[in-house]
Structure formats: C-alpha cells, structure tokens
Motif scaffolding. Structure first.
Motif, PDB file in Angstrom:
ATOM      1  N   ASN A 170       0.814  -1.208   0.000  1.00  0.00           N
ATOM      2  CA  ASN A 170       0.000   0.000   0.000  1.00  0.00           C
ATOM      3  C   ASN A 170       0.854   1.268   0.000  1.00  0.00           C
ATOM      4  O   ASN A 170       0.461   2.295  -0.556  1.00  0.00           O
ATOM      5  CB  ASN A 170      -0.965  -0.029   1.199  1.00  0.00           C
ATOM      6  CG  ASN A 170      -1.996   1.074   1.134  1.00  0.00           C
ATOM      7  OD1 ASN A 170      -2.333   1.539   0.048  1.00  0.00           O
ATOM      8  ND2 ASN A 170      -2.473   1.507   2.270  1.00  0.00           N
ATOM      9  N   ALA A 171       2.022   1.197   0.616  1.00  0.00           N
ATOM     10  CA  ALA A 171       2.922   2.361   0.601  1.00  0.00           C
ATOM     11  C   ALA A 171       3.281   2.708  -0.850  1.00  0.00           C
ATOM     12  O   ALA A 171       3.248   3.878  -1.252  1.00  0.00           O
ATOM     13  CB  ALA A 171       4.179   2.058   1.402  1.00  0.00           C
ATOM     14  N   SER A 245      -5.676   4.516  10.544  1.00  0.00           N
ATOM     15  CA  SER A 245      -5.965   3.128  10.920  1.00  0.00           C
ATOM     16  C   SER A 245      -5.329   2.720  12.236  1.00  0.00           C
ATOM     17  O   SER A 245      -5.899   1.940  12.970  1.00  0.00           O
ATOM     18  CB  SER A 245      -5.561   2.169   9.808  1.00  0.00           C
ATOM     19  OG  SER A 245      -4.427   2.613   9.129  1.00  0.00           O
ATOM     20  N   ASP A 275      -6.781   6.788   1.170  1.00  0.00           N
ATOM     21  CA  ASP A 275      -5.924   5.658   1.573  1.00  0.00           C
ATOM     22  C   ASP A 275      -6.604   5.046   2.785  1.00  0.00           C
ATOM     23  O   ASP A 275      -6.558   5.612   3.873  1.00  0.00           O
ATOM     24  CB  ASP A 275      -4.518   6.175   1.925  1.00  0.00           C
ATOM     25  CG  ASP A 275      -3.677   5.111   2.624  1.00  0.00           C
ATOM     26  OD1 ASP A 275      -4.064   3.928   2.595  1.00  0.00           O
ATOM     27  OD2 ASP A 275      -2.613   5.480   3.191  1.00  0.00           O
ATOM     28  N   SER A 309      -4.155  -2.225   1.609  1.00  0.00           N
ATOM     29  CA  SER A 309      -3.177  -3.326   1.704  1.00  0.00           C
ATOM     30  C   SER A 309      -3.831  -4.666   1.404  1.00  0.00           C
ATOM     31  O   SER A 309      -5.007  -4.869   1.703  1.00  0.00           O
ATOM     32  CB  SER A 309      -2.602  -3.422   3.119  1.00  0.00           C
ATOM     33  OG  SER A 309      -1.827  -2.318   3.424  1.00  0.00           O
ATOM     34  N   LYS A 312      -3.533  -7.006   5.220  1.00  0.00           N
ATOM     35  CA  LYS A 312      -4.106  -6.639   6.525  1.00  0.00           C
ATOM     36  C   LYS A 312      -5.460  -7.334   6.642  1.00  0.00           C
ATOM     37  O   LYS A 312      -5.519  -8.543   6.528  1.00  0.00           O
ATOM     38  CB  LYS A 312      -4.207  -5.121   6.643  1.00  0.00           C
ATOM     39  CG  LYS A 312      -2.831  -4.452   6.794  1.00  0.00           C
ATOM     40  CD  LYS A 312      -2.979  -2.973   7.076  1.00  0.00           C
ATOM     41  CE  LYS A 312      -1.616  -2.284   7.133  1.00  0.00           C
ATOM     42  NZ  LYS A 312      -1.795  -0.816   7.113  1.00  0.00           N
TER      43      LYS A 312
END
Ligand SMILES: *Cc1c(COP(=O)(O)O)cnc(C)c1O
Length: 483
Positions: A170-171, A245, A275, A309, A312
């Motif tokens: 995700n980054a 989150s 995000d 992601s 997760k």
C-alpha cells in the motif's frame, strides 16, 4: 631464579596443551563417524564440514584458555562433540525464514508476517509457481498480456470500482497515485491524518518522495470543511483522505466525511483519493468489532481512487491495491513506478485465489480466510480451544504452574487500535527457571513459540493458534521444563 621457574612451568603447560591438541579428532575422521556420515545423505556436505570445523575450533579455544590444573583434568568427550555437531548441522540446515507459532493473540502481527493465507489456495499458488503460467500471456489472442488483468476483473466485481491495479504494497500504491496525479502540484490533507505506519511509512515523507507538495489543513483534532475549501487553489491536484488506521483522535474532534470531501472535489473538479489502509470488504461491526471503512463504501460514495493493503484485514498476500476511476488507473499503469513496484506471480496467484474466496457466502469467507476467522471467532469457541490446550498441558507438562484466565487480544497490523477482543489466556509460571529464560527457550525452540510475558508469567493466547500446533506446544514445554 623465580623467572626461570615460571618460564619452565609455562613450557610444561604448553607441552601438555600441545598434547591435548593432538587428541582433537581431525575433520576427516569426524566425517567418517557413522552418525555424521548419515547426516551427509540429507544435508549438503558444506554445511556438515562447516559445523565440524566450528566445533573443533570451539574446543581449541577452550584448551587455549585452560590453566595448569584444568589442563591435567581436561578430556575430550567425543560423544558430546558428535552430538554438538549434529545439533549445529540441524540448526544450520533450517531455513532462516520459517514457521513460528504465534501465541501472542495479535492477529495481524506485522513482525510475524501479517495475514496467513488460506489452506484452500495452496494448489493455486504452487501451480503457478512451479509451472509456466499465463502471467503476461493472453491465451485467446496468443499475444502478450498484462499481469494486472488477472485480478482486475475480480477486484472491480467485488468493490464496484471501474478499474483496478495492484502493486507491491500500500505504501507503493500511495506513492504511485500521488506521483501520477500530483507531481509538482499540491495535495490537501488534514493535520489529523498525517499518519505514520510502523516501518517508516509517513504520509508527509511519501508526499515528498512523490514530488507532491503537502498542504496541511486544520489542526490535529479538528479539521472543518471550510479548511479544505479555503486551501484549494490553481495548484491543487488532489484532496487526500488518510484513514487513521493505527490511532484514534478522541474527544473534541471533527473530521470532514468522505462524502463531503467528494462533493467538494466534484464542485472544484479535483480528484479525491482515500488511503483506507486495511482494505476490508467485510463490515466488521456485524461481528461486534470496530467499524472499519469498507472498500465498497468508499467506491460507492464516489472516491476517485481508493488504496489499501492486501495483507491486513483482507487476509491475502502483501500487496497494494488501487481501485477507482478508469482514466486515473490508466495513467498509473503508464507510470514508470508501476514497473518498479510490480507484483510477482506468487503474489498475484495468492491474491487472485484469496479474492476468489470472497465470491462465496460471507459465512464461508470468514471460515476460509484465517485472518477473518481469528477476528470473528466466538468467545465460546475460544473457550473450547483454551480448555483443550489447558487439559493437554496439565496432563503432560511438569515443573510449572498452569492457569486459565480471561483476557483480551489485539487485532494488530495497525488495524482497529482500540479494539480489545475478549479471549482466554493460559498463564504458565516455570518453577526451576526464570520466566525470561523460559520465554527465550520457547522462542528459540525447534519450532519457535512466540509468547509474551505478563506479571512474571508466560502468557499464551489461543486466538492465534491452530489446533495442529497444540501438540508442538505441549512437546516444546515438556522438552524445555524437563531439563
Ligand atoms: C498500513 C497502512 C499503509 C501501508 O501499507 P503497506 O501495505 O504496509 O505498505 C499505508 N496507509 C495506511 C493508512 C495504512 O494503514
């Protein structure tokens, strides 16, 4: 006179030591010992030779340090030497990256590998890994295909988005999105959402890396609609919302809802990017857990781009999923970063197979995906699991006190930070060793057992244990506490 005597004694010790040195078995001799020869059938020769050498070196060093009395008494125990070599070989022959037992109860434990893949998708992954595959080949046309096509259809089906693509994590997804849409332009983001995720993902740093200029609005606890409105200029390329989150701002707070931000974006003709971190398709509030935003909700609300992601709450492999408007995704696919962040076929196979599980009824999905199963397991079922392990331990393990108590487990992985899920803990206090030593021996056991220490006892949370790990735990405890 005294000096001469000391020298003489020194010479005698040295001579004696030389004698002992000659008693150390040679490498070749040791390699011919039956037990070690047998190892050579299963283990690379280089590993065995290295282990023999290291053990010999250990003895040499020990001899060098001996004083006179010790020299007299010194013997080489060949049995012990061989056992030590075998132990060393076993250790060296193990994968560094290997299975551990997570007895911490933290479901998405980032250091222990986050989400566990479903048992049901083994074959799909191995088929792609061990054979040639359709990775970038279009069967129908016989021409070059796209590696992203395999998952795009199912992601759009599950989320309702126009288009989708997948990168490494995700980054990378956030970086790619900002680089594509906001390079050398401004991105407006609330001061309450300048998140840092473990392992040095910081929203401001990612911005800088992408060449986007960060325009912070509001304060840590309150950001109003007008803050965004006033910050919009000719240079604004993106309105960004980051799901906080891994922390919550509580008390006197205000955040602009995604819906309002989307309205503002539409009015000003600026794309809104969200995000959401832990991408989930499941509404966890149904299971008594915190309501994490679902991907579908963000898409339905009209977010232009949503990133999340894969490993997760989704419960798949490490990946960064980008969904949203086709015109933006198309641009991203052309960005050179896409090549640098591209996912490998193992990831794609695992992701596609995991996503396909989501086509089943929710009840089944939750059963098949370990992360979801561990998060939604009922307290009754946990009690049953704990009873089973407790009885097994009580009946087999000596030299410790074992008790069962109520406790809480955490979600982990920067998801649902305040959520405390009721669980049952088994606490063990060793009688003959310290609790720290006990924890370390469990951690370095053949199959490492990762526990935590609380109130001077080792704590095992059964939430994150698989049933077939109970035997290993019992054997491990017996082995460690019997000595
Ligand atoms: C976890 C997280 C990230 C980083 O995701 P990775 O897949 O670990 O790279 C980024 N943003 C948010 C909001 C997150 O929760």
């Amino acid at each position: 006179m005294v000096i001469v005597e000391i020298l003489q004694i020194g010479v005698i010790i040295m001579a004696k030591k030389q004698n002992i040195f000659t008693l150390i078995p040679k490498v070749d001799e040791l390699l011919k010992v039956e037990k070690i020869e047998m190892l050579l059938e299963k283990v690379p020769r280089i590993t065995v030779v290295e282990s023999v050498r290291e053990n010999i070196e250990y003895i040499r060093k020990k001899i060098i340090k001996l004083n006179e009395d010790e020299v007299e008494a010194f013997k080489i125990d060949e049995e012990e030497l061989i056992e030590n070599i075998i132990q060393k070989v076993t250790l060296k022959n193990k994968m560094n990256l290997r299975k551990v037992i997570n007895a911490t109860g933290v479901v998405l434990h980032t250091n222990l590998g986050r989400a566990l893949l479903s048992d049901t998708i083994k074959e799909e992954i191995w088929n792609v890994a061990s054979s040639y595959s359709t990775l970038e080949f279009d069967i129908d046309s016989g021409k070059r295909g796209s590696r992203y096509a395999h998952v795009e259809e199912i992601i759009t089906k599950l989320t309702g988005a126009e288009a989708a693509m997948v990168v490494n994590n995700n980054a990378a997804a956030v970086l790619l999105v900002l680089d594509t849409l906001a390079k050398n332009k401004e991105v407006i983001v609330s001061r309450g959402q300048l998140v840092e995720i473990g392992g040095a993902f910081r929203v401001p740093d990612v911005m800088q890396q992408s060449g986007a200029k960060l325009v912070e609005v509001g304060t840590t606890n309150k950001t109003h609609f007008s803050d965004y409105e006033n910050a919009i200029s000719e240079e604004t390329a993106v309105l960004l919302k980051v799901h906080t989150s891994n922390y919550r701002i509580l008390g006197f707070t205000e955040e602009v809802s995604l819906k309002d931000l989307i309205n503002l974006g539409k009015k000003s003709n600026i794309p809104v990017i969200e995000d959401i971190g832990s991408g989930t398709f499941i509404d966890f509030s149904k299971y008594g857990l915190y309501k994490e935003p679902t991907v579908q909700e963000s898409v339905l609300a009209g977010a232009d781009i949503v990133t999340f992601s894969g490993d997760k709450l989704l419960g798949g492999p490490q990946a960064g999923v980008i969904v949203g408007k086709e015109k933006y995704i198309k641009e991203m696919k052309k960005n050179p970063y896409t090549r640098a962040f591209r996912v490998d076929k193992l990831t794609l196979a695992a992701l596609e197979a995991t996503l396909r599980l989501y086509l089943n009824e929710e009840e089944e999905v939750i059963h098949q995906i370990p992360t979801l199963r561990m998060l939604t397991i009922s307290l009754d079922e946990i009690k049953e699991k704990a009873d089973t392990l407790y009885e097994m331990l009580k009946n087999n393990v000596k030299n410790c006190t074992i008790e069962k108590i109520e406790g809480v487990s955490q979600v982990g992985g920067g998801s649902m930070p305040l959520e405390e899920m009721p669980t049952v803990l088994i606490r063990i206090k060793p009688e003959n060793i310290s609790v720290n030593k006990f924890e370390a021996l469990l951690r370095t056991y053949e199959t490492p057992i990762i526990t935590r220490i609380s109130e001077d006892q080792v704590v095992i949370d059964v939430r994150t244990l698989k049933l077939d790990e109970f035997d290993i735990i019992v054997n491990g405890l017996c082995h460690i506490l019997m000595r």
